[in-house]
Each structure stands twice: as structure tokens, then as C-alpha cells.
Design an enzyme around this catalytic site. Structure first.
Site, PDB file in Angstrom:
ATOM      1  N   TYR A 255       1.117  -1.508   0.343  1.00  0.00           N
ATOM      2  CA  TYR A 255       0.173  -0.580   0.268  1.00  0.00           C
ATOM      3  C   TYR A 255       1.101   0.822   0.223  1.00  0.00           C
ATOM      4  O   TYR A 255       1.337   1.521   0.697  1.00  0.00           O
ATOM      5  CB  TYR A 255      -0.580   0.300   1.329  1.00  0.00           C
ATOM      6  N   HIS A 286      -4.126  -2.363  -8.176  1.00  0.00           N
ATOM      7  CA  HIS A 286      -5.410  -3.351  -7.460  1.00  0.00           C
ATOM      8  C   HIS A 286      -6.229  -2.455  -7.056  1.00  0.00           C
ATOM      9  O   HIS A 286      -7.387  -2.053  -7.799  1.00  0.00           O
ATOM     10  CB  HIS A 286      -5.079  -3.739  -6.132  1.00  0.00           C
ATOM     11  N   HIS A 287      -6.061  -1.668  -6.337  1.00  0.00           N
ATOM     12  CA  HIS A 287      -7.511  -0.508  -6.382  1.00  0.00           C
ATOM     13  C   HIS A 287      -6.699   0.922  -5.810  1.00  0.00           C
ATOM     14  O   HIS A 287      -5.090   0.235  -5.234  1.00  0.00           O
ATOM     15  CB  HIS A 287      -8.182  -0.489  -5.239  1.00  0.00           C
ATOM     16  N   HIS A 435     -16.564  -4.851  -3.176  1.00  0.00           N
ATOM     17  CA  HIS A 435     -14.964  -4.933  -3.041  1.00  0.00           C
ATOM     18  C   HIS A 435     -14.811  -6.277  -2.491  1.00  0.00           C
ATOM     19  O   HIS A 435     -15.312  -6.664  -0.957  1.00  0.00           O
ATOM     20  CB  HIS A 435     -14.502  -4.009  -2.774  1.00  0.00           C
ATOM     21  N   HIS A 437     -11.045  -9.132  -2.853  1.00  0.00           N
ATOM     22  CA  HIS A 437     -10.032  -9.405  -3.084  1.00  0.00           C
ATOM     23  C   HIS A 437      -9.982 -10.815  -4.252  1.00  0.00           C
ATOM     24  O   HIS A 437     -11.664 -10.921  -4.451  1.00  0.00           O
ATOM     25  CB  HIS A 437      -8.912 -10.227  -1.801  1.00  0.00           C
TER      26      HIS A 437
END
Length: 643
Positions: A255, A286-287, A435, A437
Site C-alpha cells: 500500500y 489493484h485499487h 469489493h 479480493h
């Protein structure tokens, strides 16, 4: 304006005798192809309108119908264009295909599949007969995806087909158990074209094997989507919030945080009306989210650029969500009555961009400049909008056993939290992004008012973590103080050999619904997890009663979960604990603090009835052949087969 197509709204004509299985129909039944007939004048006018919208410049239309009603995508990325219009009143969809055919192709098919495969698919075949593209056949494929069979009920209603294009319509729900019902979640559109001659007059023929990327494919789409939103303001300001040459670590999960100071435009209050993702490494990003720093107007923040685990303590206040994106999402536009407030007196000029890098191959030397382009209006709209997180807390208190087809975990926004945080008139939810994974296969948020269940906020029975759109809702629910919202995610762990846990890593799991709503409140997070006391008691029970010797009562939760030898009764015990035992509630403001109205530990979960599939009223004898009892198919704990 509604598209008045040729049928009664919401009516499904019952054509199936009770107990009759269309798969058992004799081979000698008539197999006449549905020939294209002269369409009603109403459909002719509608088609002309659609063709006009597809070919004329947008500026030529005063009503700008094409900007809002018409959705479109290239199936092959460059040539074959699928356009569609949703008629919510008539419960039908009008499809139009450009360049479906050319001189080399005798046939084209377009259909719907459960998860992108060709097994048990619902397909419309369009064919050239005797030099004319004049035949359509509604078909379905065999469970192994090798054979095509003619449907006993023909529901592909064509009203234009020539050497280049075709147009047809389809009801949301045909009442045909061999058809896939069109829904508001993710749909998998399969297509192909070819030059070989088909045997559509036969009851069954082999599915053509087409492998070229330019001749066949699959697209994930939301077909039943709300109308597109126009931005009425003409004079817009724009700002880009992006990473600046961020080195992507050669780690599976990172992150990355970037704290940025905005320009002087924030001295004046604006409304954000649209945000657009700028993705520079599509396979890695990914986001991502943008957070506002909730400090004083003149409070300085460190201009940090690095791993979020080392984010300076002072920047922890940068936690109020402004914009977000996940894989598969695109530009998001606010409805004309609301915008996200930014700037003005007392507004801190700093924001934090957080990007989740998923680098499973641990590639080295990559640089990223991803982020957002944000459009703002100086003309303020009627309502301030905001974002709220629903679902599960990011914690390893929640676990998913291996070997499960669709194990459900639910996160609660309980009635006491909405009672403490929402205004008397409630809030309107207009957007939603689901959302998870990698293991998520189905997500829904249910809405309760007392002991009454209202219409769902959002639901995606065929959810894919590769297609996490921020969706504008056609139905916009009003949530009142004292209402409860329950977000449930279903996970497939058939390929796992050990217990999956909640957490931030891509190998962990999440369950979130980011809702966009107005008017803005201080409630930023309304999520839950099982309470600490409940989990301690669970591990004591598993050790002393179930004789799970690997559990250490003062040990790490993750190690305890992963030491359990799972059996079906133990899986059921875990599920029962999660839905019945007290919760730890995150009823939080944007600074991370909880609302002070009560204690949020040991809160009772919202009572949620397990839904058993029932026949829909419009189709009294409807019994879809893909809905099977739990013991006969891959079904979830609600008895619904989602594969």
C-alpha cells in the site's frame, strides 16, 4: 423517455406445462427457424432512432437522448460495436450490433453465460440463409459446453438484420428455464462469428470452435445499468492527484501513500462532479483511494511518498474518503443534485492518495504514476455528497475455511449506528462499489427497517474481482435512522489448502460496499467483526470440546484458525457463530473515532432471515434448471447455485 417496445410491461406468458421438462422433447418436433418478419411500426421508428443516435454527432441533439440512454462497447476492442438501450418500463433491452458480419461470415452469435464459460449458456444465433441474413435461433448449450440445442421457446426477437448489422430485443425475464435472466449485476456476454455452415435445422449440433480474438470472446458488462449522467455545469475546474514516479516494490502486496498539497483553488468551495481513474500499470494497480486530511486550514502535513506502513503519524488524519477506484471500474459521475464538497473557509489543502499494488510475480524496476483526474464545479449543487464504507472490518478475526464453494461472511451496519448518525430525513444512496479480493464470487447489501426487509441496496450474484465497477444505482434507496444494512460476501475456497483470513494483503480477504450518498453526514465507516469475547469463547470451545490441540488460548488468532482441522460440522459451527454471536461495531467518523452514544462492543447482529429461492409471481411455474438442491450441485448456504 421510456422506450415503448411491443409487449405488456412485466408480463411473462406461461408456455410451459407443469412438470414438463423441455430437455425431454422428442427429436422429431418441428424445428422451423424463426424468420425475420415485418416488425411493428413502433419498432421500426425505435430502430431508426437508435441508428440515428449511433451515426450523428452528439451536438446535433437538443434532448441529448444518446448521452444518457445509449450504452456501448466494442466486443473485439476495435470493430464489432455492441450498443444497447434499457427499457425499464417494458422490462426489455434493445441490442444493436455494428459490423457483426462481413463478406467472410455466414453467422454470428451473442449470448449470456454464468461466469464466462460456454457451458449452460443462453445464445442467440444469427445466420445467413440463401444469401440473406434472415434467420435467428434461440439456443442453449449443453452442461459440457460442446453442444448447441434449440430452445423450445424462442425469445430472440429480431427486427433488423443485414450484411453488416443486426438489432434485436430481449425481455429481462422470459419465464424460460433455459434462458438466463437479465439482471443488474455482472453479466458475461459471449460472442463469436464464423463462415462454416451451421445445422440450425437440427435439434442439436456441435458448438463452433472459434479461437481467434477477433472472431470470438467474452465481455463482463452490467447490462441493466442506470442511464448515464450528464454534467449540466459548463465551466469546470480540474485537478490531478497522482503518484509521482513511485517505485513499485518487488513484493506481492504494497500500500503506497502519497501526500499532496492542493492548489489555491481550495480557498473557495467547490463540488466534485466527476472523478476519472488514471491507471498507468493496469496489471499491478489493484485499487486506490483519495483521502482528505481533516486538519485545520493552516495545519501543515508532511509531503510523504512511500510505503503506507511508514506514514508519518501526523498524516493519519488524512482518512476522509474523496474518490476511489478498483479493477474494472471507470469514470464515476455524480447525479446533478449532489456533489462531493471540496475547499472553502477552514478547509485543509492536503490529501493522501493510497494505491494498492498487487505484484504477485514480484517484478522489480517498475515505476507508477497512477491516480485520479477530478472535475469540480464552482456552482454548488443542492446537496453535499459523501462516501461511507459498509461491510467487514479489515481483521483476522474473520476466517473462511478451505474447500468451500461459497462461504458467506456478513458485515453489519446496525440500527443503533444509523440512529446515532443519520439525519431525521435519512440519506439517499445513489452509487455503490462492491469489493473483495480474489475469492469473492457474490456480494449483496440488504436493507432492513425493524423486522421488515426492504429492497436490496446492491447485489451481484456473479461478482468478479476483475470487474469492480462503481455503479450508479437505478433504484436509489432512502436509509432512515434506525435502519440496518447487512453486506454479505460469498467466497470460493475450493482451491485453498488452508484457512483464509480477513486483512489487507491480496492473499487475505475483504468484504466492502463503498456507498455514495447524500446529504453528507459524519458517519464514514459502518462495519463490524465478531467480538473479541465471542472469538475467545469460540477458541476455548474448539480446544476443549472439539479437541483441536493446535489452538493456543493466548496465541495469535491467525495461527489458531489455521490449526483447526475442518469438517462440515465445524464449518457450520463457524458460520453459526458469525451470524448469531455479538459484534464489535465500527460506527466511526472520518477521524477514526466512534460515535459516543453507546458502547459498540458486544452489539447484537441484525436478525437476517435466510432466503430460500421461491417461484417469482410473474412466472408461477418457473423452475430454472440451473437451480439445484445443495446435495446435487455447487450451491451456497442459501441453497442457491451461483455457478
Amino acid at each position: 423517455m421510456p422506450l415503448h417496445l411491443n409487449s405488456q410491461p412485466g408480463v411473462c406468458h406461461q408456455r410451459r406445462r407443469h412438470g414438463h421438462d423441455p430437455r425431454q422433447e422428442p427429436q422429431q418436433q418441428k424445428n422451423k427457424l424463426q424468420q425475420v418478419q415485418s416488425p411493428p411500426m413502433e419498432l421500426v421508428m425505435l430502430l431508426l432512432l437508435m441508428l440515428t443516435l449511433l451515426t450523428r454527432p452528439l451536438s446535433a441533439f437538443s434532448n441529448r437522448l444518446s448521452d444518457t440512454k445509449l450504452h456501448e462497447i466494442y466486443l473485439d476492442e476495435k470493430e464489432i460495436k455492441l450498443s444497447w438501450m434499457v427499457d425499464w418500463y417494458k422490462q426489455e433491452v434493445l441490442f444493436h450490433l455494428q459490423n457483426a458480419f462481413n463478406e467472410q461470415h455466414r453467422w454470428f452469435y451473442l449470448g449470456f453465460s454464468k461466469r464466462g464459460g460456454l457451458a449452460d449458456a443462453d445464445i442467440c444465433f444469427f445466420e445467413n440463409q440463401n444469401g440473406f441474413f434472415n434467420a435467428v435461433t434461440d439456443t442453449y448449450t449443453s452442461p459440457d459446453g460442446r453442444w448447441v440445442r434449440k430452445d423450445y421457446q424462442q425469445d430472440c426477437e429480431v427486427f433488423k438484420m443485414d450484411e453488416f448489422t443486426l438489432a434485436f430485443k430481449r425481455k429481462f425475464d422470459t419465464c424460460d428455464p433455459l434462458d438466463l435472466r437479465l439482471h443488474e449485476g455482472t453479466m458475461y456476454v459471449v460472442w463469436a462469428r464464423g463462415e462454416s455452415e451451421l445445422s440450425l435445422e437440427d435439434h442439436q449440433f456441435a458448438l463452433p470452435n472459434v479461437t481467434s480474438a477477433h472472431e470470438a470472446g467474452v465481455k463482463m458488462l452490467q447490462i441493466l445499468r442506470a442511464d448515464k449522467i450528464l454534467i449540466p455545469e459548463k465551466d469546470l475546474d480540474m485537478v490531478e492527484i497522482t503518484l509521482s514516479k513511485a517505485p513499485i516494490p518487488s513484493e506481492e502486496t504494497t500500500y503506497w501513500c502519497h501526500v499532496q498539497r492542493l492548489d489555491d483553488f481550495v480557498k473557495h468551495r467547490h463540488h466534485i462532479v466527476q472523478f476519472e481513474p488514471l491507471i498507468k500499470n493496469p496489471g499491478i494497480v489493484h485499487h486506490m483511494e483519495v483521502f482528505h486530511c481533516e486538519g485545520g486550514e493552516h495545519e501543515e502535513m508532511p509531503l510523504y511518498n512511500g510505503d503506507c506502513t511508514n506514514l508519518p503519524a501526523k498524516a493519519k488524519v488524512c482518512s476522509k474518503v474523496m474518490a476511489l477506484w478498483a479493477m474494472g471500474a471507470s469514470t464515476f459521475t455524480y447525479p446533478p443534485e449532489a456533489g462531493l464538497p471540496i475547499g472553502g473557509p477552514g478547509y485543509n489543502p492536503y490529501v493522501r492518495l493510497e494505491v494498492h499494488f498487487n505484484n504477485p510475480e514480484k517484478q522489480a524496476g517498475l515505476i507508477d504514476n497512477s491516480g485520479f483526474r477530478i472535475k469540480m464545479s464552482r456552482t454548488l449543487r443542492q446537496f453535499d455528497a459523501a462516501v461511507m464504507e459498509l461491510g467487514l472490518e479489515y481483521t483476522d478475526k474473520m476466517a473462511i475455511p478451505p474447500g468451500q464453494t461459497a462461504f458467506p461472511l456478513s458485515g453489519y451496519c446496525v440500527a443503533d449506528c444509523t440512529k446515532a448518525a443519520l439525519p431525521a430525513t435519512g440519506i439517499i444512496i445513489f452509487g455503490s462499489q462492491l469489493h473483495t479480493h480474489l475469492r469473492g464470487v457474490r456480494v449483496l447489501t440488504r436493507h432492513f427497517r425493524g423486522d421488515q426487509e426492504l429492497r436490496e441496496v446492491n447485489r451481484d450474484d456473479y461478482y468478479s474481482n476483475h470487474f469492480q465497477e462503481m455503479r450508479t444505482l437505478h433504484y436509489k434507496p432512502r436509509v432512515l435512522p434506525g435502519d440496518a444494512l447487512v453486506t454479505t460476501c460469498y467466497y470460493n475456497t475450493l482451491n485453498d489448502t488452508r484457512t483464509a483470513l480477513g486483512g489487507f494483503s491480496i492473499s487475505d480477504e475483504m468484504c466492502v460496499n463503498y456507498i455514495h450518498y447524500y446529504p453528507a453526514t459524519k458517519l464514514e465507516v459502518c462495519k463490524s467483526s465478531v467480538s473479541e469475547e465471542t472469538l475467545e469463547n469460540y477458541f476455548i470451545y474448539m480446544k476443549r470440546t472439539e479437541h483441536q490441540r493446535g489452538i493456543h488460548l493466548n496465541g495469535a488468532r491467525s495461527a489458531n484458525y489455521r490449526s483447526i482441522e475442518w469438517s462440515q460440522p465445524r464449518v457450520d459451527q463457524l458460520y453459526t457463530m458469525y451470524i448469531q454471536e455479538p459484534l464489535s461495531m465500527q460506527c466511526n467518523t472520518s477521524d477514526g473515532g466512534r460515535f459516543a452514544s453507546q458502547s459498540w462492543e458486544g452489539v447484537a447482529p441484525t436478525a437476517v432471515q435466510i432466503k430460500i429461492p421461491i417461484h417469482r409471481k410473474l412466472c408461477p411455474n418457473y423452475n430454472p434448471l440451473w437451480l439445484r438442491p445443495l446435495e446435487k450441485g455447487e450451491c451456497d448456504l442459501l441453497g442457491e447455485c451461483i455457478y
